[in-house]
Enzyme design. Structure first.
Site, PDB file in Angstrom:
ATOM      1  N   GLU A 284       0.825  -1.217   0.000  1.00  0.00           N
ATOM      2  CA  GLU A 284       0.000   0.000   0.000  1.00  0.00           C
ATOM      3  C   GLU A 284       0.853   1.259   0.000  1.00  0.00           C
ATOM      4  OE1 GLU A 284      -2.911   0.252   3.162  1.00  0.00           O
ATOM      5  OE2 GLU A 284      -3.909   1.944   2.182  1.00  0.00           O
TER       6      GLU A 284
ATOM      7  N   LYS B 257      -7.193  -0.343  11.587  1.00  0.00           N
ATOM      8  CA  LYS B 257      -6.641  -0.797  10.299  1.00  0.00           C
ATOM      9  C   LYS B 257      -5.412   0.041   9.963  1.00  0.00           C
ATOM     10  CE  LYS B 257      -6.165  -0.788   5.622  1.00  0.00           C
ATOM     11  NZ  LYS B 257      -5.260   0.091   4.848  1.00  0.00           N
TER      12      LYS B 257
ATOM     13  N   ASP C 296       4.224 -13.975  11.890  1.00  0.00           N
ATOM     14  CA  ASP C 296       2.873 -14.410  11.515  1.00  0.00           C
ATOM     15  C   ASP C 296       1.915 -13.224  11.614  1.00  0.00           C
ATOM     16  OD1 ASP C 296       0.290 -15.479  11.530  1.00  0.00           O
ATOM     17  OD2 ASP C 296       0.908 -17.323  12.532  1.00  0.00           O
TER      18      ASP C 296
ATOM     19  N   HIS D 198      -1.987  10.672   0.563  1.00  0.00           N
ATOM     20  CA  HIS D 198      -2.078   9.263   0.169  1.00  0.00           C
ATOM     21  C   HIS D 198      -2.298   9.147  -1.334  1.00  0.00           C
ATOM     22  CE1 HIS D 198      -3.145   5.044   0.171  1.00  0.00           C
ATOM     23  NE2 HIS D 198      -4.312   5.339  -0.386  1.00  0.00           N
TER      24      HIS D 198
END
Ligand SMILES: CC(C)(COP(=O)([O-])OP(=O)([O-])OC[C@H]1O[C@@H](n2cnc3c(N)ncnc32)[C@H](O)[C@@H]1OP(=O)([O-])[O-])[C@@H](O)C(=O)NCCC(=O)NCCSC(=O)C[C@@](C)(O)CC(=O)[O-]
Ligand SMILES: NC(=O)C1=CN([C@@H]2O[C@H](COP(=O)(O)OP(=O)(O)OC[C@H]3O[C@@H](n4cnc5c(N)ncnc54)[C@H](OP(=O)(O)O)[C@@H]3O)[C@@H](O)[C@H]2O)C=CC1
Length: 434
Positions: free
Chosen positions: A96, A273, A289, A387
Site C-alpha cells: 500500500e 486498520k 505471523d 495518500h
C-alpha cells in the site's frame, strides 16, 4: 502457451476438475504447468510465476505446500525513528502506497524525543478444553493442585527453551458456561523467550491433555495456543510538541479523531486498520505471523466487550500531544519463517534486534507513528492529498503507463487533483501524443 501446456489444456480443459490427486507430490514447475492448463494462463504469466525472484525455489517449496511461485511485495525503509533513545531504520513490507511515508512523516515530527517503549513479558497462553465434567468447580481445584506436576511436564517438553531461561510460568483454570454445559479451560502460561512460541506451547498442551482429562473426569477436545496474547503486551508512548505539528487546532483535531474511534466501533475498525498498516508491514518483513498478530490486536481492542481504539491521545500538562499504544505482539526471532527466509533475516539485521522483546517494542512504536500520521492527515487536509498523491503512480500504472510515463502521468493527475483511472487513461493518451 508452450506445447506442453497446450496439451494439458486439451487434457484438463475438457474436464476442469480441481480434484488433482498427488498435486503436492509434484515439483513447482509441474504444478505450474497443470495450473496454467487449467486456467488458460499465457506464456508471459507462466514465465512470471516461474521466476521466484530472490527466494530460493527449494526453500519456497518447503515453506508452504503446493507452491507454484512467489508473491513479491516491496520492502521500504521507514526513516527518522528513534526508539528508546536509539535510531532505528525500519523495514516494512507492504503493497500500500503512503504507509512507509506516513511513518517517516510522524517520526520526523518528534525525532528529538522519539518513542519510549516497554513490554509486559514474553508469556504465551495455551488452552486445554475439557468438556462433560461432572463437577467443574472441584475439577478446577484438582487441576490447580497439580501445578508442580504440570510445570515439570511442560518444561520437559522443551529443554532448549528451558536452557534459554524460558518454560512454564503459571497456571490458570477457567470455567466457561456454554449451551452444552460448563467447560473447564486450563491455561498453560509459558515464557517462550525469542520465539513466537505457538509450536512450543501447542506441544505442551497436547502432552498434558490426557492428564487434564483424567484430573477433570471429562473429555479433552482442543489443545492450542490463544492468539489473545495479553501477557505479551507491547507498549509505546510519544509526545508530539504542538508547535511542531501545526498548532493547537491540529492537536485538538487529532484528539477528537481518537475520541471518535474510542466511542464508535465503525470508526475504530478503520483507525485500527491504519495502525495495522504499520504493524503488519514490519511483522511481514521480519517473517512473523501477520494473522496471529492481527487476531491478537483486534481481540485486545474488543477486550472490554466493545471494540475500540488501540491507541490513546491526550493533551499533556505542557499543552502537547501525548499518545500511547498497547497491544499483544507475539513475534519472534526464531521459528516460523523468521530464521529461514533470507529477506526476513536481512530485515532483522537492518533492525539490529537481538531479542523478540525489542522487536515487539519497535513494532508498537511503528503502529503509533502510523496512526499519528493518518489522524493528522484526516484531521487536517484529508487523506486524499498525501495518500492519493503517492497512490497516483499505481493509478498511472493501472491505466497502462510504463517507464517514464508513470511519473509524468502521476504528476499530472496530482496537479489536476483528479487521481482517477478514467482521467489517467486520458492523460496517458495526451502524454503519448505530445
Ligand atoms: C503522505 C504524507 C507523508 C505526505 O506528507 P507531507 O506533509 O506532504 O510530506 P512532506 O513532503 O512535507 O514530507 C514530510 C516527511 O514525510 C516523509 N515523506 C513524505 N513523502 C514521502 C515519500 N514519498 N516517501 C517517503 N517519505 C516521505 C519524509 O520523512 C518527509 O521528510 P523529509 O524526508 O522530506 O525530510 C502525509 O500526507 C501522511 O502521512 N499521510 C497519511 C498517509 C497514511 O496514513 N497512509 C496510509 C494509507 S490510508 C489507510 O489505509 C489508513 C486510514 C487513513 O484509513 C487510517 C485511518 O482512517 O485512521
Ligand atoms: N494460532 C497460531 O498463531 C498458530 C501459529 N503457528 C505457527 O507457529 C510458528 C511459530 O512457532 P514457534 O513455536 O515460535 O516456532 P518453532 O517451534 O519453529 O521454534 C521455537 C523453538 O525454537 C527453539 N529455540 C531456539 N532458540 C530459541 C530462543 N532464543 N528462544 C525461544 N526458542 C528458541 C525452542 O526449542 P526447540 O529447539 O526444542 O524447538 C523453541 O521451542 C509460526 O510459523 C506460526 O505461524 C502454529 C500453530 C498455530
Amino acid at each position: 502457451m508452450d506445447r506442453k501446456a497446450q496439451t494439458m489444456t486439451s487434457a484438463v480443459g475438457s474436464n476442469r476438475s480441481s480434484r488433482i490427486a498427488g498435486f503436492h507430490k509434484k515439483s513447482p514447475r509441474e504444478r505450474l504447468d497443470l495450473v496454467a492448463a487449467f486456467a488458460g494462463l499465457d506464456a508471459g504469466q507462466v514465465a512470471h510465476l516461474a521466476n521466484m525472484g530472490n527466494l530460493d525455489p527449494v526453500l519456497a517449496d518447503k515453506l508452504i505446500e503446493n507452491v507454484i511461485g512467489t508473491m513479491n511485495i516491496p520492502v521500504g525503509i521507514a526513516t527518522n525513528m528513534k526508539i528508546d533513545g536509539e535510531d532505528v531504520l525500519i523495514p516494512m513490507a507492504t503493497e500500500e502506497s503512503s504507509v512507509v511515508a506516513a511513518v517517516c512523516n510522524a517520526a520526523k515530527q518528534n525525532y528529538d524525543a522519539g518513542f519510549s517503549t516497554s513490554v509486559s513479558g514474553n508469556l504465551m497462553i495455551a488452552q486445554v478444553q475439557a468438556v462433560d465434567v461432572r463437577d467443574p468447580s472441584a475439577a478446577r481445584l484438582r487441576i490447580l493442585e497439580r501445578r508442580e506436576e504440570i510445570k515439570a511436564a511442560c518444561d520437559a517438553c522443551d529443554p532448549v527453551l528451558l536452557s534459554l531461561g524460558g518454560g512454564f510460568r503459571d497456571l490458570e483454570v477457567r470455567l466457561l458456561d456454554t449451551p452444552t454445559g460448563t467447560m473447564v479451560v486450563t491455561h498453560l502460561i509459558v515464557d517462550t523467550r525469542d520465539a513466537m512460541g505457538a509450536n512450543a506451547v501447542n506441544t505442551m498442551a497436547e502432552k498434558l491433555a490426557p492428564s487434564i482429562a483424567a484430573w477433570s473426569g471429562g473429555r479433552v477436545y482442543l489443545r492450542i495456543l490463544s492468539n489473545l496474547a495479553d501477557r505479551r503486551l507491547a507498549r509505546a508512548h510519544a509526545v508530539w510538541k504542538t508547535a511542531d505539528i501545526g498548532g493547537p487546532e491540529v492537536r485538538d483535531g487529532i484528539v477528537s479523531a481518537y475520541q471518535f474511534a474510542a466511542a464508535d466501533p465503525y470508526r475504530a475498525a478503520t483507525h485500527n486498520k491504519g495502525i495495522m498498516n504499520g504493524i503488519s508491514a514490519v511483522v511481514l518483513a521480519t517473517g512473523n505471523d501477520t494473522r496471529a498478530v492481527e487476531a491478537g490486536a483486534h481481540a485486545y481492542a474488543a477486550r472490554s466487550g466493545r471494540y475500540t481504539s488501540l491507541t490513546t491521545y491526550e493533551v499533556n500538562k505542557d499543552g502537547d500531544l501525548s499518545a500511547a499504544i498497547e497491544l499483544p505482539l507475539a513475534v519472534g526471532l526464531i521459528g516460523g519463517a523468521t530464521k529461514v527466509h533470507p529477506t526476513a533475516r536481512a530485515c532483522l539485521a537492518i533492525l539490529g534486534v537481538t531479542t523478540a522483546e525489542r522487536l515487539a517494542r519497535i513494532i508498537a512504536a511503528v503502529g503509533l507513528a502510523q496512526n499519528f500520521s493518518a489522524l493528522k492527515a484526516l484531521a487536517t487536509t484529508g487523506i486524499q492529498k498525501g495518500h492519493m498523491a503517492l497512490h497516483a503512480q499505481n493509478i498511472a500504472m493501472m491505466a497502462g503507463a510504463v517507464g517514464e510515463e508513470i511519473d509524468r502521468v502521476a504528476r499530472i493527475l496530482v496537479e489536476r487533483a483528479s487521481v482517477r483511472m478514467d482521467v489517467a487513461s486520458r492523460v496517458l493518451e495526451e502524454v503519448r501524443g505530445s
